[in-house]
Design a protein around this motif. Structure first.
Motif, PDB file in Angstrom:
ATOM      1  N   ASP B 232      10.855   3.901   0.013  1.00 20.60           N
ATOM      2  CA  ASP B 232      11.284   3.298   0.922  1.00 20.60           C
ATOM      3  C   ASP B 232      10.555   3.497   2.266  1.00 20.60           C
ATOM      4  O   ASP B 232      11.043   3.425   3.443  1.00 20.60           O
ATOM      5  CB  ASP B 232      12.746   3.320   1.277  1.00 20.60           C
ATOM      6  CG  ASP B 232      13.545   2.505   0.132  1.00 20.60           C
ATOM      7  OD1 ASP B 232      12.807   1.458  -0.121  1.00 20.60           O
ATOM      8  OD2 ASP B 232      14.607   2.882   0.210  1.00 20.60           O
ATOM      9  N   SER B 233       9.224   3.812   2.092  1.00 23.22           N
ATOM     10  CA  SER B 233       8.502   4.369   3.415  1.00 23.22           C
ATOM     11  C   SER B 233       7.280   3.228   3.588  1.00 23.22           C
ATOM     12  O   SER B 233       6.377   3.318   4.444  1.00 23.22           O
ATOM     13  CB  SER B 233       7.980   5.379   3.390  1.00 23.22           C
ATOM     14  OG  SER B 233       7.215   5.853   2.141  1.00 23.22           O
ATOM     15  N   LEU B 234       7.095   2.233   2.786  1.00 26.41           N
ATOM     16  CA  LEU B 234       6.055   1.350   3.034  1.00 26.41           C
ATOM     17  C   LEU B 234       6.318   0.515   4.329  1.00 26.41           C
ATOM     18  O   LEU B 234       5.037   0.495   5.184  1.00 26.41           O
ATOM     19  CB  LEU B 234       6.483   0.293   1.864  1.00 26.41           C
ATOM     20  CG  LEU B 234       5.068  -0.964   1.842  1.00 26.41           C
ATOM     21  CD1 LEU B 234       3.877  -0.335   1.783  1.00 26.41           C
ATOM     22  CD2 LEU B 234       5.491  -1.953   0.910  1.00 26.41           C
ATOM     23  N   GLU B 235       7.320   0.649   4.935  1.00 32.20           N
ATOM     24  CA  GLU B 235       7.546  -0.218   6.350  1.00 32.20           C
ATOM     25  C   GLU B 235       6.786   0.510   7.331  1.00 32.20           C
ATOM     26  O   GLU B 235       6.019  -0.089   8.140  1.00 32.20           O
ATOM     27  CB  GLU B 235       9.075  -0.391   6.697  1.00 32.20           C
ATOM     28  CG  GLU B 235       9.075  -1.240   7.660  1.00 32.20           C
ATOM     29  CD  GLU B 235      10.779  -1.253   8.186  1.00 32.20           C
ATOM     30  OE1 GLU B 235      10.920  -1.971   9.203  1.00 32.20           O
ATOM     31  OE2 GLU B 235      11.387  -0.680   7.626  1.00 32.20           O
ATOM     32  N   GLU B 236       6.825   1.977   7.352  1.00 30.68           N
ATOM     33  CA  GLU B 236       6.270   2.761   8.172  1.00 30.68           C
ATOM     34  C   GLU B 236       4.645   2.481   8.049  1.00 30.68           C
ATOM     35  O   GLU B 236       3.941   2.477   9.095  1.00 30.68           O
ATOM     36  CB  GLU B 236       6.397   4.291   7.989  1.00 30.68           C
ATOM     37  CG  GLU B 236       7.922   4.592   7.949  1.00 30.68           C
ATOM     38  CD  GLU B 236       7.943   5.836   7.506  1.00 30.68           C
ATOM     39  OE1 GLU B 236       7.043   6.712   7.447  1.00 30.68           O
ATOM     40  OE2 GLU B 236       9.158   6.167   6.871  1.00 30.68           O
ATOM     41  N   PHE B 237       4.157   2.041   7.215  1.00 34.75           N
ATOM     42  CA  PHE B 237       2.636   1.929   6.850  1.00 34.75           C
ATOM     43  C   PHE B 237       2.162   0.482   7.342  1.00 34.75           C
ATOM     44  O   PHE B 237       1.023   0.267   7.227  1.00 34.75           O
ATOM     45  CB  PHE B 237       2.190   2.288   5.296  1.00 34.75           C
ATOM     46  CG  PHE B 237       2.232   3.938   5.400  1.00 34.75           C
ATOM     47  CD1 PHE B 237       1.180   4.501   5.655  1.00 34.75           C
ATOM     48  CD2 PHE B 237       3.303   4.299   4.880  1.00 34.75           C
ATOM     49  CE1 PHE B 237       1.106   6.221   5.457  1.00 34.75           C
ATOM     50  CE2 PHE B 237       3.204   5.823   4.883  1.00 34.75           C
ATOM     51  CZ  PHE B 237       2.420   6.820   4.906  1.00 34.75           C
ATOM     52  N   LEU B 238       3.019  -0.362   7.424  1.00 38.55           N
ATOM     53  CA  LEU B 238       2.445  -1.990   7.554  1.00 38.55           C
ATOM     54  C   LEU B 238       2.069  -2.143   8.949  1.00 38.55           C
ATOM     55  O   LEU B 238       2.965  -1.776   9.735  1.00 38.55           O
ATOM     56  CB  LEU B 238       3.663  -2.846   6.891  1.00 38.55           C
ATOM     57  CG  LEU B 238       4.003  -2.852   5.467  1.00 38.55           C
ATOM     58  CD1 LEU B 238       5.086  -4.006   5.293  1.00 38.55           C
ATOM     59  CD2 LEU B 238       2.730  -3.248   4.851  1.00 38.55           C
ATOM     60  N   VAL B 239       0.988  -2.720   8.967  1.00 34.64           N
ATOM     61  CA  VAL B 239       0.487  -3.103  10.289  1.00 34.64           C
ATOM     62  C   VAL B 239       0.150  -4.546  10.348  1.00 34.64           C
ATOM     63  O   VAL B 239      -0.255  -5.010   9.186  1.00 34.64           O
ATOM     64  CB  VAL B 239      -0.543  -2.249  11.043  1.00 34.64           C
ATOM     65  CG1 VAL B 239      -0.229  -0.935  11.153  1.00 34.64           C
ATOM     66  CG2 VAL B 239      -1.722  -2.193   9.725  1.00 34.64           C
ATOM     67  N   LEU B 240      -0.129  -5.155  11.447  1.00 35.23           N
ATOM     68  CA  LEU B 240      -0.451  -6.437  11.487  1.00 35.23           C
ATOM     69  C   LEU B 240      -2.058  -6.540  11.441  1.00 35.23           C
ATOM     70  O   LEU B 240      -2.673  -5.396  12.051  1.00 35.23           O
ATOM     71  CB  LEU B 240      -0.092  -7.334  12.733  1.00 35.23           C
ATOM     72  CG  LEU B 240       1.415  -7.677  12.495  1.00 35.23           C
ATOM     73  CD1 LEU B 240       1.848  -8.430  14.058  1.00 35.23           C
ATOM     74  CD2 LEU B 240       1.555  -8.670  11.722  1.00 35.23           C
ATOM     75  N   GLU B 241      -2.675  -7.411  10.984  1.00 39.63           N
ATOM     76  CA  GLU B 241      -4.206  -7.571  11.015  1.00 39.63           C
ATOM     77  C   GLU B 241      -4.819  -7.656  12.722  1.00 39.63           C
ATOM     78  O   GLU B 241      -4.056  -8.111  13.321  1.00 39.63           O
ATOM     79  CB  GLU B 241      -4.708  -8.711  10.330  1.00 39.63           C
ATOM     80  CG  GLU B 241      -6.116  -8.809  10.306  1.00 39.63           C
ATOM     81  CD  GLU B 241      -6.552  -9.962   9.111  1.00 39.63           C
ATOM     82  OE1 GLU B 241      -5.869 -11.287   9.398  1.00 39.63           O
ATOM     83  OE2 GLU B 241      -7.123  -9.684   8.058  1.00 39.63           O
ATOM     84  N   VAL B 242      -5.988  -7.275  12.921  1.00 44.00           N
ATOM     85  CA  VAL B 242      -6.372  -7.185  14.367  1.00 44.00           C
ATOM     86  C   VAL B 242      -7.052  -8.512  14.654  1.00 44.00           C
ATOM     87  O   VAL B 242      -7.146  -9.451  13.700  1.00 44.00           O
ATOM     88  CB  VAL B 242      -7.338  -6.285  14.580  1.00 44.00           C
ATOM     89  CG1 VAL B 242      -7.029  -4.758  14.408  1.00 44.00           C
ATOM     90  CG2 VAL B 242      -8.552  -6.414  13.677  1.00 44.00           C
ATOM     91  N   SER B 243      -7.170  -8.842  15.984  1.00 41.48           N
ATOM     92  CA  SER B 243      -7.739 -10.265  16.129  1.00 41.48           C
ATOM     93  C   SER B 243      -8.961 -10.627  15.772  1.00 41.48           C
ATOM     94  O   SER B 243      -9.836  -9.695  15.307  1.00 41.48           O
ATOM     95  CB  SER B 243      -7.937 -10.313  17.814  1.00 41.48           C
ATOM     96  OG  SER B 243      -8.887  -9.360  18.196  1.00 41.48           O
ATOM     97  N   SER B 244      -9.535 -11.741  15.621  1.00 40.42           N
ATOM     98  CA  SER B 244     -10.491 -12.066  14.890  1.00 40.42           C
ATOM     99  C   SER B 244     -11.874 -11.596  15.975  1.00 40.42           C
ATOM    100  O   SER B 244     -12.743 -11.236  15.213  1.00 40.42           O
ATOM    101  CB  SER B 244     -10.688 -13.653  15.128  1.00 40.42           C
ATOM    102  OG  SER B 244      -9.623 -14.366  14.546  1.00 40.42           O
ATOM    103  N   THR B 245     -11.716 -11.359  17.088  1.00 41.15           N
ATOM    104  CA  THR B 245     -12.689 -10.975  18.220  1.00 41.15           C
ATOM    105  C   THR B 245     -13.162  -9.653  17.473  1.00 41.15           C
ATOM    106  O   THR B 245     -14.397  -9.047  17.352  1.00 41.15           O
ATOM    107  CB  THR B 245     -12.348 -11.089  19.477  1.00 41.15           C
ATOM    108  OG1 THR B 245     -11.745 -12.245  19.838  1.00 41.15           O
ATOM    109  CG2 THR B 245     -13.581 -10.776  20.213  1.00 41.15           C
ATOM    110  N   ARG B 246     -11.849  -8.748  17.339  1.00 43.35           N
ATOM    111  CA  ARG B 246     -12.254  -6.995  16.926  1.00 43.35           C
ATOM    112  C   ARG B 246     -12.839  -7.279  15.638  1.00 43.35           C
ATOM    113  O   ARG B 246     -13.495  -6.387  15.260  1.00 43.35           O
ATOM    114  CB  ARG B 246     -10.851  -6.367  17.015  1.00 43.35           C
ATOM    115  CG  ARG B 246     -10.549  -6.187  18.685  1.00 43.35           C
ATOM    116  CD  ARG B 246      -9.239  -5.474  18.703  1.00 43.35           C
ATOM    117  NE  ARG B 246      -9.390  -3.991  18.042  1.00 43.35           N
ATOM    118  CZ  ARG B 246      -8.437  -3.275  17.937  1.00 43.35           C
ATOM    119  NH1 ARG B 246      -7.059  -3.649  18.587  1.00 43.35           N
ATOM    120  NH2 ARG B 246      -8.691  -2.042  17.452  1.00 43.35           N
TER     121      ARG B 246
END
Lengths: 264, 277
Positions: B232-246
């Motif tokens: 149950d630690s997957l949530e800690e690792f989830l992040v959103l994708e960076v912007s298209s510019t980056r």
């Protein structure tokens, strides 16, 4: 870091590499540097190394006497060579012209070996005798050169050759060990890279966007469950957190359907 | 940020990415200055040396950047010691998140070969697979040899007080072969597996962005994702994708480095028989 930098010797003072034949060497030299014009022709004398029956050829005394070990104690190491005054160093000393000092630093033979007569390496008064080589030769450019420093082999033998095994065994063995490490690395990983690249041509590339869209459709099909999850975790928190929670639940559900590790 | 964008799983921290970026910059500089000197007899080598304002400057830059790399390695060593779980030491070294080699890596290597040949199922990799571990530890091996011999060659007068002068002949060849090995390995094998194979094409942004696509990770590193889900630690690792510019910036940066490496590789190979070894 600063302490480490302080421990290091001065970066570019006496240990500077002398890479230019114009700027560095000639700054410290008295002569014009045009050595060939000032060569002293060797005396036409025969060495005391003659052997009966051998009187012709470039080395009229003995083939083996031409080797450095036999001539290394002469005051004039080229003593008795026929037509010596018309020959150039590189005609006989081919290998000696293929090292860093000549190829990279553009030094000529005369700049280190000096004018005629060029004494044998082991002649007592030779500047090349190990007892004074560091001071008479190396220190011309490498200021502060020591006896140990002068044991560097300017004319490094080709480390790959079997003859180097006798003349410089450590270099020979190190060279081949390093070559074996490099060859081993490539023998292992080059075929692996090719196979990996080739194998992946035959698998389905993950189309993430499509899968996400499919998942979104599945979520819409199960609205009650999703709303419930959002209600538990999402209330009072940011939108990002709610979405993240929903996605985790989605992936958990999907994991139960898909076998993990599927690559084909 | 686009909330409807792909969900990604964090793989590298900011510190780790900075370490890697510095390594890229130093490695390419060392490669370019070193090859410029090795190939100085050729037009290609001279043009390369011209970028660094000549043959002698190449050596100065090579030494300074080399010392920075050694310092970077020492700082990285401190970072490892800081990040180590000392409470559970030495068992923490066997943690699945550990990048230390593990016996299962050998098994997975052969299983992976089997998968290439269609003889076995694909191995279920953990966070670091055998190849990534090799790549990571190869830097230490390379730095030990290149840094050690490099220091001897950079300060020959001091070095000849510690070792016989003829040791510099040996150090020179060790430095040369190891450097060529490192360059070829990175510019051929690392580049291809990291960026150019089909799953990662056109570029694996994870070392710049810090995260990988969760779906891709589920397939490539299924054991890792499964473990995170089970604990149950997957949530800690989830992040959103960076912007298209980056993302565009990461692609630009990555391809600049990639192009520089390929330029050095091709130039070196084309001129290999034109220099005095």
């Amino acid at each position: 870091m600063l302490i480490f930098l302080l421990i290091l010797p001065d970066l570019l003072t006496a240990q500077e590499e002398i890479a230019s034949s114009i700027r560095r060497y000639k700054e410290r030299e008295v002569s014009t540097g045009f050595y060939e014009e000032y060569e002293v022709r060797p005396q036409r004398q025969r060495p005391l190394l003659g052997v009966p029956g051998i009187s012709r050829g470039i080395f009229p005394y003995s083939p083996s006497a031409a080797r450095v070990r036999n001539r290394s104690r002469l005051a004039d190491s080229h003593w008795g060579l026929k037509f010596y005054e018309r020959r150039r160093c590189e005609e006989c000393h081919i290998r000696e012209t293929k090292d860093l000092h000549t190829v990279r630093a553009n030094l000529t033979c005369r700049q280190c070996h000096g004018l005629e007569p060029i004494a044998g390496l082991k002649h007592y008064y030779s500047p090349y005798n190990p007892i004074r080589r560091h001071a008479y030769v190396c220190a011309k450019c490498h200021e502060g050169a020591s006896v140990s420093f002068a044991s560097y082999l300017v004319h490094t033998p080709n480390p790959a050759l079997l003859s180097t095994q006798k003349s410089f065994p450590i270099l020979f063995y190190l060279f081949w060990i390093m070559i074996a490490v490099a060859a081993g690395t490539f023998a292992l990983f080059l075929p692996l890279t090719v196979l990996w690249g080739f194998r992946e041509l035959f698998i389905k590339k993950e189309k993430v966007k499509e899968e996400i869209e499919e998942e979104s459709e599945k979520v819409i099909e199960e609205p009650e469950e999703v709303i419930e999850e959002i209600g538990e975790e999402g209330e009072g928190e940011g939108e990002g957190k709610r979405i993240k929670t929903r996605k985790i639940q989605k992936y958990k559900r999907r994991r139960s359907k898909d076998e993990p590790g599927r690559q084909v | 940020m686009n909330p409807e964008g792909r969900y990604r799983i964090r793989r590298f921290s900011l510190t780790q990415r900075i370490f890697h970026l510095l390594l890229i910059l130093c490695f390419l500089t060392q490669g370019a200055t070193g090859l410029a000197r090795l190939y100085i007899e050729t037009n290609w080598g001279r043009s390369l040396a011209w970028i660094f304002s000549g043959y002698e400057s190449c050596r100065t830059i090579h030494i300074i950047v080399g010392i920075l790399m050694i310092l970077g390695l020492l700082v990285h060593g401190c970072y490892i010691l800081y990040k180590l779980n000392w409470r559970r030491f030495p068992f923490s070294l066997l943690n699945p998140d550990s990048i230390l080699p593990h016996p299962r890596d050998i098994k997975q290597f052969f299983q992976h070969i089997g998968w290439f040949l269609g003889l076995a199922k694909a191995p279920r990799f953990e966070r670091w697979n055998y190849f990534e571990k090799f790549d990571y530890w190869a830097v230490f091996w390379g730095m030990f040899i290149l840094g050690g011999t490099g220091l001897l060659l950079a300060f020959p007068l001091t070095a000849s007080r510690l070792i016989p002068g003829w040791g510099l002949n040996v150090a020179f060849w060790a430095h040369r072969i190891e450097a060529l090995l490192a360059l070829c390995h990175v510019f051929i094998i690392h580049f291809f597996i990291g960026h150019l194979r089909r799953q990662n094409f056109p570029m694996d942004r994870s070392m710049f962005e810090g995260s990988v696509d969760l779906t891709a990770a589920r397939h490539e590193k299924s054991a890792w994702v499964t473990r995170l889900e089970e604990t149950d630690s997957l949530e800690e690792f989830l992040v959103l994708e960076v912007s298209s510019t980056r993302q565009a910036f990461f692609y630009f940066l990555g391809y600049i480095f990639l192009a520089a490496g390929v330029y050095l590789l091709i130039g070196g190979l084309l001129n290999i028989f034109k220099i005095t070894w």
